[in-house]
Motif scaffolding. Structure first.
Motif, PDB file in Angstrom:
ATOM      1  N   ALA A   1      49.359  47.945  13.903  1.00 27.41           N
ATOM      2  CA  ALA A   1      49.417  48.530  12.561  1.00 27.41           C
ATOM      3  C   ALA A   1      48.704  49.878  12.544  1.00 27.41           C
ATOM      4  O   ALA A   1      47.835  50.154  13.381  1.00 27.41           O
ATOM      5  N   ASP A   2      49.085  50.725  11.585  1.00 24.75           N
ATOM      6  CA  ASP A   2      48.375  51.992  11.392  1.00 24.75           C
ATOM      7  C   ASP A   2      46.923  51.713  11.031  1.00 24.75           C
ATOM      8  O   ASP A   2      46.621  50.744  10.313  1.00 24.75           O
ATOM      9  N   ARG A   3      46.044  52.574  11.513  1.00 24.48           N
ATOM     10  CA  ARG A   3      44.623  52.442  11.185  1.00 24.48           C
ATOM     11  C   ARG A   3      44.116  53.765  10.617  1.00 24.48           C
ATOM     12  O   ARG A   3      44.229  54.806  11.264  1.00 24.48           O
TER      13      ARG A   3
ATOM     14  N   ILE B   1      45.508  56.664  12.813  1.00 29.38           N
ATOM     15  CA  ILE B   1      45.946  56.454  14.187  1.00 29.38           C
ATOM     16  C   ILE B   1      47.179  55.566  14.060  1.00 29.38           C
ATOM     17  O   ILE B   1      47.071  54.404  13.652  1.00 29.38           O
ATOM     18  N   PRO B   2      48.375  56.095  14.364  1.00 34.43           N
ATOM     19  CA  PRO B   2      49.599  55.317  14.126  1.00 34.43           C
ATOM     20  C   PRO B   2      49.661  54.047  14.976  1.00 34.43           C
ATOM     21  O   PRO B   2      49.041  53.957  16.043  1.00 34.43           O
ATOM     22  N   ALA B   3      50.413  53.090  14.503  1.00 29.03           N
ATOM     23  CA  ALA B   3      50.639  51.842  15.248  1.00 29.03           C
ATOM     24  C   ALA B   3      51.194  52.157  16.633  1.00 29.03           C
ATOM     25  O   ALA B   3      52.070  53.008  16.793  1.00 29.03           O
ATOM     26  N   GLY B   4      50.649  51.486  17.643  1.00 28.38           N
ATOM     27  CA  GLY B   4      51.103  51.689  19.010  1.00 28.38           C
ATOM     28  C   GLY B   4      50.586  52.951  19.663  1.00 28.38           C
ATOM     29  O   GLY B   4      50.978  53.269  20.792  1.00 28.38           O
ATOM     30  N   LYS B   5      49.710  53.686  18.997  1.00 29.72           N
ATOM     31  CA  LYS B   5      49.173  54.944  19.534  1.00 29.72           C
ATOM     32  C   LYS B   5      47.652  54.877  19.610  1.00 29.72           C
ATOM     33  O   LYS B   5      47.005  54.072  18.939  1.00 29.72           O
ATOM     34  N   ASN B   6      47.094  55.748  20.449  1.00 30.45           N
ATOM     35  CA  ASN B   6      45.631  55.890  20.465  1.00 30.45           C
ATOM     36  C   ASN B   6      45.202  57.300  20.078  1.00 30.45           C
ATOM     37  O   ASN B   6      44.068  57.702  20.320  1.00 30.45           O
ATOM     38  N   LYS B   7      46.145  58.056  19.475  1.00 33.40           N
ATOM     39  CA  LYS B   7      45.836  59.396  18.979  1.00 33.40           C
ATOM     40  C   LYS B   7      46.472  59.614  17.612  1.00 33.40           C
ATOM     41  O   LYS B   7      47.536  59.084  17.319  1.00 33.40           O
ATOM     42  N   GLY B   8      45.773  60.420  16.805  1.00 36.30           N
ATOM     43  CA  GLY B   8      46.301  60.854  15.521  1.00 36.30           C
ATOM     44  C   GLY B   8      45.993  62.328  15.343  1.00 36.30           C
ATOM     45  O   GLY B   8      45.373  62.952  16.213  1.00 36.30           O
ATOM     46  N   ILE B   9      46.426  62.921  14.235  1.00 39.28           N
ATOM     47  CA  ILE B   9      46.171  64.341  14.005  1.00 39.28           C
ATOM     48  C   ILE B   9      45.691  64.587  12.589  1.00 39.28           C
ATOM     49  O   ILE B   9      45.959  63.800  11.670  1.00 39.28           O
TER      50      ILE B   9
ATOM     51  N   PRO C   1      32.099  56.687  10.507  1.00 39.35           N
ATOM     52  CA  PRO C   1      32.568  55.292  10.671  1.00 39.35           C
ATOM     53  C   PRO C   1      33.248  54.779   9.408  1.00 39.35           C
ATOM     54  O   PRO C   1      32.946  55.202   8.294  1.00 39.35           O
ATOM     55  N   ASN C   2      34.172  53.857   9.598  1.00 36.36           N
ATOM     56  CA  ASN C   2      34.756  53.118   8.478  1.00 36.36           C
ATOM     57  C   ASN C   2      35.070  51.700   8.958  1.00 36.36           C
ATOM     58  O   ASN C   2      34.590  51.286  10.029  1.00 36.36           O
ATOM     59  N   GLU C   3      35.876  50.982   8.212  1.00 36.82           N
ATOM     60  CA  GLU C   3      36.149  49.590   8.579  1.00 36.82           C
ATOM     61  C   GLU C   3      36.977  49.468   9.858  1.00 36.82           C
ATOM     62  O   GLU C   3      37.028  48.388  10.471  1.00 36.82           O
ATOM     63  N   ASN C   4      37.615  50.562  10.295  1.00 37.76           N
ATOM     64  CA  ASN C   4      38.454  50.512  11.489  1.00 37.76           C
ATOM     65  C   ASN C   4      37.784  51.059  12.748  1.00 37.76           C
ATOM     66  O   ASN C   4      38.097  50.620  13.857  1.00 37.76           O
ATOM     67  N   PHE C   5      36.887  52.012  12.563  1.00 39.88           N
ATOM     68  CA  PHE C   5      36.354  52.729  13.722  1.00 39.88           C
ATOM     69  C   PHE C   5      34.850  52.949  13.609  1.00 39.88           C
ATOM     70  O   PHE C   5      34.307  53.100  12.507  1.00 39.88           O
ATOM     71  N   ASN C   6      34.209  52.973  14.782  1.00 42.50           N
ATOM     72  CA  ASN C   6      32.809  53.375  14.838  1.00 42.50           C
ATOM     73  C   ASN C   6      32.715  54.732  15.517  1.00 42.50           C
ATOM     74  O   ASN C   6      33.714  55.284  15.991  1.00 42.50           O
ATOM     75  N   THR C   7      31.527  55.282  15.577  1.00 41.40           N
ATOM     76  CA  THR C   7      31.304  56.580  16.228  1.00 41.40           C
ATOM     77  C   THR C   7      30.272  56.424  17.351  1.00 41.40           C
ATOM     78  O   THR C   7      29.392  57.261  17.533  1.00 41.40           O
TER      79      THR C   7
END
Length: 271
Positions: free
Chosen positions: A83-85, A112-120, A144-150
């Protein structure tokens, strides 16, 4: 002997640390969570001059250009998801480049789109009169948010003596006609092959050799020896030939001051 063993252990630890830092594709998300960072900052963070900003130079663009669109890449350590994150940024409140005045974020959702490890982060920067006086800048910081840490906050360089933050990326815009960094840092060599700087000349080189303006204005490319003698020599000799051919057919190319564009004297020595 003990001292030698100690040095060996230290050296091995450094190698292990470096390899572990580089192996983001096998990052253990279950243990560490998903860490987000700016792609170019991590990629160049170990360089002498990291690529830590997006530079918009309206002074090097045609006069009629009133805006520029560009993107900043964001990466995530760990496996892709189904899923998108969404990720989150904080914009420098003290920045002189102001959102909805000098730039717009075109990306509807920062994901970060579904199936990807990069976004813009896609931006539209607007040319403004005050950019003629001084560069305007701001900074985007990943938070940071609920999907990612730093947790991946730095990229180490110089044998772990210095580090580059990979969480804060700058955007700088101006409308000045300063010389590109290449003509300043390598003045004698560059002017020998390419002659004196002009904006029209750089635009021709960019067009003829499918170059990117960023290469000429960003110090990283000079530091990384992108402009070899062979490259400059080829550009100078080919441009000399091309400009002469164009002139013989009635198309004389002139710079922004009306002066005919010529190359440097070193090209004559190579004939």
């Amino acid at each position: 002997m003990n001292k030698i063993k100690f040095l060996y252990v230290v050296f091995a630890a450094i190698i292990f640390y470096s390899c572990k830092e580089q192996s983001l594709d096998v990052f253990d998300e279950s243990e560490n969570g998903a860490s987000i960072y700016f792609t170019e900052l991590y990629r160049t963070g170990a360089n002498t001059i990291p690529l830590d900003s997006l530079s918009i130079k309206f002074g090097f663009m045609p006069v009629g250009v009133t805006s520029a669109i560009d993107s900043i890449s964001v990466s995530v350590a760990g496996p892709t998801h189904r899923a998108d994150r969404e990720f989150k940024i904080k914009i420098d409140p003290e920045g002189t480049l102001k959102e909805n005045i000098h730039y717009q974020i075109l990306t509807d959702r920062l994901i970060i789109p579904a199936g990807k490890n990069k976004g813009i982060i896609k931006l539209k920067v607007l040319k403004a009169e005050e950019m003629k006086l001084a560069p305007l800048s701001t900074a985007f910081e990943l938070v940071p948010n609920e999907n990612f840490n730093t947790n991946i906050a730095y990229r180490w360089r110089d044998n772990l003596q210095k580090k580059t933050s990979v969480l804060k990326f700058r955007v700088v815009a101006d409308n000045r006609f300063d010389k590109p960094y290449l003509w300043i840092a390598k003045k004698v060599q560059v002017e020998g092959y390419l002659g004196e700087y002009s904006g029209a000349k750089v635009n021709l080189i960019v067009e003829l050799f499918d170059e990117d303006l960023e290469h000429f204005i960003n110090p990283q490319y000079v530091a990384d020896k992108y402009f070899t003698v062979a490259k400059l020599s080829f550009w100078g000799s080919y441009m000399s030939y091309w400009l002469a051919k164009e002139a013989s057919e009635g198309r004389v190319h002139r710079d922004e001051n009306g002066k005919e564009i010529t190359m440097g004297p070193s090209n004559n020595n190579s004939n």
